[in-house]
Design an enzyme around this catalytic site. Structure first.
Site, PDB file in Angstrom:
ATOM      1  N   TYR A 176     -15.656  23.601  28.764  1.00  0.00           N
ATOM      2  CA  TYR A 176     -14.325  23.851  28.193  1.00  0.00           C
ATOM      3  C   TYR A 176     -14.449  24.315  26.746  1.00  0.00           C
ATOM      4  O   TYR A 176     -13.895  25.345  26.351  1.00  0.00           O
ATOM      5  CB  TYR A 176     -13.476  22.581  28.283  1.00  0.00           C
ATOM      6  CG  TYR A 176     -12.212  22.626  27.463  1.00  0.00           C
ATOM      7  CD1 TYR A 176     -11.221  23.569  27.725  1.00  0.00           C
ATOM      8  CD2 TYR A 176     -11.993  21.715  26.428  1.00  0.00           C
ATOM      9  CE1 TYR A 176     -10.057  23.614  26.967  1.00  0.00           C
ATOM     10  CE2 TYR A 176     -10.836  21.745  25.674  1.00  0.00           C
ATOM     11  CZ  TYR A 176      -9.862  22.698  25.941  1.00  0.00           C
ATOM     12  OH  TYR A 176      -8.715  22.747  25.186  1.00  0.00           O
ATOM     13  N   LEU A 191       1.704  27.683  36.341  1.00  0.00           N
ATOM     14  CA  LEU A 191       2.132  26.332  36.739  1.00  0.00           C
ATOM     15  C   LEU A 191       0.977  25.450  37.227  1.00  0.00           C
ATOM     16  O   LEU A 191       1.219  24.428  37.878  1.00  0.00           O
ATOM     17  CB  LEU A 191       3.232  26.400  37.805  1.00  0.00           C
ATOM     18  CG  LEU A 191       4.494  27.201  37.445  1.00  0.00           C
ATOM     19  CD1 LEU A 191       5.531  27.090  38.561  1.00  0.00           C
ATOM     20  CD2 LEU A 191       5.083  26.739  36.128  1.00  0.00           C
ATOM     21  N   ARG A 203      -9.869   9.379  17.034  1.00  0.00           N
ATOM     22  CA  ARG A 203      -9.165  10.644  17.199  1.00  0.00           C
ATOM     23  C   ARG A 203      -8.103  10.805  16.112  1.00  0.00           C
ATOM     24  O   ARG A 203      -7.530   9.835  15.629  1.00  0.00           O
ATOM     25  CB  ARG A 203      -8.485  10.704  18.586  1.00  0.00           C
ATOM     26  CG  ARG A 203      -9.466  10.696  19.759  1.00  0.00           C
ATOM     27  CD  ARG A 203     -10.274  11.978  19.792  1.00  0.00           C
ATOM     28  NE  ARG A 203     -11.285  11.994  20.850  1.00  0.00           N
ATOM     29  CZ  ARG A 203     -12.570  11.733  20.661  1.00  0.00           C
ATOM     30  NH1 ARG A 203     -13.012  11.373  19.470  1.00  0.00           N
ATOM     31  NH2 ARG A 203     -13.425  11.829  21.649  1.00  0.00           N
ATOM     32  N   ALA A 247      -4.260  27.991  29.456  1.00  0.00           N
ATOM     33  CA  ALA A 247      -5.683  27.646  29.547  1.00  0.00           C
ATOM     34  C   ALA A 247      -5.909  26.552  30.574  1.00  0.00           C
ATOM     35  O   ALA A 247      -5.001  25.796  30.905  1.00  0.00           O
ATOM     36  CB  ALA A 247      -6.199  27.160  28.187  1.00  0.00           C
ATOM     37  N   VAL A 298      -4.736  10.614  26.000  1.00  0.00           N
ATOM     38  CA  VAL A 298      -4.947   9.169  25.950  1.00  0.00           C
ATOM     39  C   VAL A 298      -3.660   8.411  25.631  1.00  0.00           C
ATOM     40  O   VAL A 298      -3.392   7.353  26.212  1.00  0.00           O
ATOM     41  CB  VAL A 298      -6.083   8.824  24.958  1.00  0.00           C
ATOM     42  CG1 VAL A 298      -5.733   9.195  23.530  1.00  0.00           C
ATOM     43  CG2 VAL A 298      -6.453   7.352  25.048  1.00  0.00           C
ATOM     44  N   PHE A 314       2.741  21.579  28.193  1.00  0.00           N
ATOM     45  CA  PHE A 314       3.083  20.501  27.268  1.00  0.00           C
ATOM     46  C   PHE A 314       3.397  21.020  25.861  1.00  0.00           C
ATOM     47  O   PHE A 314       4.517  20.854  25.357  1.00  0.00           O
ATOM     48  CB  PHE A 314       1.932  19.498  27.258  1.00  0.00           C
ATOM     49  CG  PHE A 314       1.934  18.536  26.112  1.00  0.00           C
ATOM     50  CD1 PHE A 314       3.085  17.848  25.747  1.00  0.00           C
ATOM     51  CD2 PHE A 314       0.771  18.317  25.389  1.00  0.00           C
ATOM     52  CE1 PHE A 314       3.077  16.956  24.678  1.00  0.00           C
ATOM     53  CE2 PHE A 314       0.752  17.414  24.333  1.00  0.00           C
ATOM     54  CZ  PHE A 314       1.904  16.742  23.969  1.00  0.00           C
ATOM     55  N   ILE A 315       2.447  21.685  25.227  1.00  0.00           N
ATOM     56  CA  ILE A 315       2.709  22.227  23.886  1.00  0.00           C
ATOM     57  C   ILE A 315       3.565  23.484  23.990  1.00  0.00           C
ATOM     58  O   ILE A 315       4.456  23.718  23.160  1.00  0.00           O
ATOM     59  CB  ILE A 315       1.381  22.522  23.151  1.00  0.00           C
ATOM     60  CG1 ILE A 315       0.575  21.241  22.957  1.00  0.00           C
ATOM     61  CG2 ILE A 315       1.648  23.179  21.794  1.00  0.00           C
ATOM     62  CD1 ILE A 315      -0.819  21.444  22.365  1.00  0.00           C
ATOM     63  N   LYS A 360     -13.749  28.110  25.180  1.00  0.00           N
ATOM     64  CA  LYS A 360     -12.816  28.306  24.063  1.00  0.00           C
ATOM     65  C   LYS A 360     -13.496  29.027  22.891  1.00  0.00           C
ATOM     66  O   LYS A 360     -12.910  29.903  22.257  1.00  0.00           O
ATOM     67  CB  LYS A 360     -12.250  26.963  23.599  1.00  0.00           C
ATOM     68  CG  LYS A 360     -11.119  26.429  24.473  1.00  0.00           C
ATOM     69  CD  LYS A 360      -9.889  27.310  24.369  1.00  0.00           C
ATOM     70  CE  LYS A 360      -8.675  26.669  25.028  1.00  0.00           C
ATOM     71  NZ  LYS A 360      -7.474  27.534  24.953  1.00  0.00           N
TER      72      LYS A 360
END
Length: 321
Positions: free
Chosen positions: A147, A33, A214, A81, A190, A11-12, A151
């Site tokens: 997670y 992938l 958020r 990640a 979200v 995505f990013i 990180k």
């Protein structure tokens, strides 16, 4: 420059790749992938500066060594990640291996060639935001999920390579990123999930009471921030945040997206122990050192994201016919 982007079909990642190609950089993309698709980079395939898109797992050390033997990189953006919080709670070992161990393997190759690395971390490493000033890079951290723990462990390894070996490194902590190409299911994000449900005429389900807030960062703003962190020489061995400096409650976000077209439901939280009640970014460091500020408002970002998700429905319809 010769630039490696891990997780570059994600995505990013695909937005980072797009920005680098626009800048005229030579780009190599690695991805296993697991969270993405080659379709995400289709529009770049004819770009002469896109050198390689390789399906590869970073835990494959021999293939990684071979890649670094074949190419002298100037810069590496490490975005690959495991990103699903619930998956990390259910299966912490996989997340640790993908987010921490794989980062170590990549660091070793970057160290041998003295390749600068920009490590993509997450705002999920932080504890609750300060009510007044928001979260800056000195704010307390809280590994509330495996997670976040993986990180933080990876961040510390990355920073240790600066202090121990003088390897130029930057740790970037973008806040909740949303926009086109984000997954619309599971923990895809979200905003994407809410928009997808609205377009299908389904209720928007909010975990908990919806008062949690958020700081939502549009993906193109995020990609610009990540790329600039790699170009900049002032941030070696440092951590830097990116966000909008404004937070929105999940209740308000749902109302904004639903636009009274679909109902909003509150349901029990699936992982309340890892929830951060308030995320609000203080991005003054990025503003001062990178001259970066977010450009896209939440209203415009939602509009662009909805337009993209709607277009994916049309593509699926055409495929069926």
């Amino acid at each position: 420059m010769n630039i490696l982007v891990t997780g570059g079909t994600g995505f990013i990642g695909r937005w980072v790749v797009g920005r680098l190609l626009k800048d005229g950089q030579k780009v190599w993309v690695l991805d296993n992938l697991a969270n993405s698709s080659l379709e995400n980079v289709n529009e770049f395939m004819d770009n002469e500066n896109l050198q390689m898109v390789k399906i590869m797992d970073l835990k494959d050390r021999e293939s990684l060594k071979e890649l670094f033997r074949d190419t002298k990189f100037d810069l590496c953006y490490h975005l690959a990640a495991s990103i699903n919080v619930q998956d990390s709670i259910d299966d912490p070992e996989t997340t640790f291996n993908n987010d921490t161990v794989a980062t170590f393997y990549l660091l070793e190759e970057c160290r041998k060639q003295h390749v600068k690395i920009v490590f993509m971390s997450t705002c999920m490493v932080y504890a609750r935001a300060s009510e007044e000033h928001g979260i800056d890079e000195q704010s307390p951290i809280k590994p509330a999920s495996p997670y976040a723990g993986a990180k933080i462990a990876a961040e510390n390894m990355v920073l240790s390579y600066f202090f121990a070996y003088g390897l130029p490194v930057v740790v970037v902590r973008p806040f909740n990123t949303y926009g086109p190409f984000q997954r619309t299911g599971g923990e895809g994000g979200v905003v994407a999930i809410f928009i997808h449900n609205k377009l299908k005429g389904e209720p928007l389900n909010i975990y908990g009471d919806g008062t949690q807030s958020r700081d939502l960062l549009y993906v193109e703003d995020c990609a610009d921030f990540v790329v600039e962190a790699g170009y900049n020489d002032q941030l070696k061995g440092e951590i830097v945040n990116a966000g909008t400096g404004e937070d929105i409650s999940i209740n308000h976000l749902a109302e904004l997206i639903a636009d009274e077209q679909v109902p909003i439901h509150h349901i029990p939280h699936i992982h309340p122990q890892s929830e951060i009640q308030k995320l609000l970014c203080n991005f003054q460091k990025a503003e001062k050192t990178l001259f970066w500020t977010p450009k896209v408002t939440i209203e415009e970002g939602i509009k662009q994201t909805e337009k993209w998700i709607q277009s994916t429905f049309h593509r699926k319809d055409r495929f069926k016919s």
